[in-house]
Design a protein around this motif. Sequence first.
Motif, mmCIF file in Angstrom:
data_model
loop_
_atom_site.group_PDB
_atom_site.id
_atom_site.type_symbol
_atom_site.label_atom_id
_atom_site.label_comp_id
_atom_site.label_asym_id
_atom_site.label_seq_id
_atom_site.Cartn_x
_atom_site.Cartn_y
_atom_site.Cartn_z
ATOM 1 N N PHE A 190 44.083 -12.340 66.922
ATOM 2 C CA PHE A 190 43.237 -11.239 67.402
ATOM 3 C C PHE A 190 43.671 -10.838 68.807
ATOM 4 N N GLU A 192 42.791 -7.605 71.889
ATOM 5 C CA GLU A 192 42.247 -6.336 72.371
ATOM 6 C C GLU A 192 43.204 -5.840 73.437
ATOM 7 N N ASN A 251 42.215 -0.761 71.840
ATOM 8 C CA ASN A 251 42.117 -1.123 70.429
ATOM 9 C C ASN A 251 41.837 -2.605 70.264
ATOM 10 N N LYS A 252 40.972 -2.912 69.286
ATOM 11 C CA LYS A 252 40.738 -4.291 68.869
ATOM 12 C C LYS A 252 41.370 -4.464 67.492
ATOM 13 N N MET A 253 42.211 -5.473 67.335
ATOM 14 C CA MET A 253 42.967 -5.627 66.090
ATOM 15 C C MET A 253 43.108 -7.092 65.739
ATOM 16 N N ALA A 254 43.195 -7.369 64.445
ATOM 17 C CA ALA A 254 43.340 -8.754 63.989
ATOM 18 C C ALA A 254 44.181 -8.775 62.729
ATOM 19 N N SER A 265 42.853 -5.781 60.398
ATOM 20 C CA SER A 265 41.652 -5.030 60.743
ATOM 21 C C SER A 265 41.864 -4.377 62.091
ATOM 22 N N LEU A 266 41.469 -3.103 62.197
ATOM 23 C CA LEU A 266 41.653 -2.344 63.431
ATOM 24 C C LEU A 266 40.378 -1.582 63.742
ATOM 25 N N ASN A 267 39.754 -1.916 64.860
ATOM 26 C CA ASN A 267 38.525 -1.246 65.296
ATOM 27 C C ASN A 267 37.484 -1.168 64.174
ATOM 28 N N THR A 319 36.605 -7.057 65.303
ATOM 29 C CA THR A 319 37.353 -5.912 65.817
ATOM 30 C C THR A 319 36.491 -4.682 66.054
#
Length: 320
Positions: A190, A192, A251-254, A265-267, A319
Amino acid sequence: MNADGLSLNLQLATDKTLTARKGPTPTFTRASTATFVGSDGLIQSAAINQARFDHNPVTLASLGLLMEESRTNLVFPSATLTTQTRTVTAVAHTLSFYGTGTVVLSGTHVATVTGTGAYPTRTTLTFTPTAGSLIMTVTGSVTEAQLEAGAFATSYIPTTTASVVRSADLCTITGGDFTLVYNESEHTLFAEASGMSHAGFPSYLSFDNTTAAEQSTLAGYPSSNRVGCIESDGGATSAAVLLSVTLSQNNKMAAAMKLNSFQVSLNGALGTEDTSGTMATATSFKIGRNWQSVVLSGTYKQVKVFKKRLSNAKLQTLTT
């Protein structure tokens, strides 16, 4: 209680340190000095091998760990630019400066660039010249000037009597510390991050063995700007899930990996799960670069690693 197997927790924007809240502290290296915007909004210098924690020069908000590829400032002296000629190649270049003066380009490229204000207002122009001599005719106030080969401006590189190279930022976990973070059979990465560039297929976060043959990555794709969960095992891509991303925003992404279960997973949005694929065998963990050290330029607010493949619902929550 650690039901999700959290093995690394770096709160980089909040803590402004590489010391982890959980897990080992990454090793950071950079073979040169470099600049960043301090908490007072002013440009500051970081020593060799010193991590940079950047800030918004207007709001003073903490942006997190600044990671950048190597760049060279071709113009000098940079503090107050004077008229000069520099040799360039036929690749994208970016000119940047502060002030209200004008730089007229001629020779291998023709353009007029007029500054729009003093610091922190940075004027930039990205262009692709022909190879040869680029003439820069300067009038008025042009300060902290930079001409670098690349499709975007990076942090200011001061020069005096010659061009100066800023080395790449490298952040890694290896050896005994690596075993504290890594679970080969399943894991989740993960990050950000903001202000990123995907040139050269870099990775936001990567488990790998320093080759393309074995890698488990949260990757950046330059084609159509996509974020991906990418798994390579035995020299072949065993799984790939991609989502389109807007690079200019935070952006928050995993990326979650497990045998026959791969997801990105993105936002808060999920990709289409890849239900076939084997797992890589890795020996190192990298932040901001891929197995061949292609660096992803931008800032990291936080980084987390889990020794479990989080559920799709948890990926969305993480995310969002």
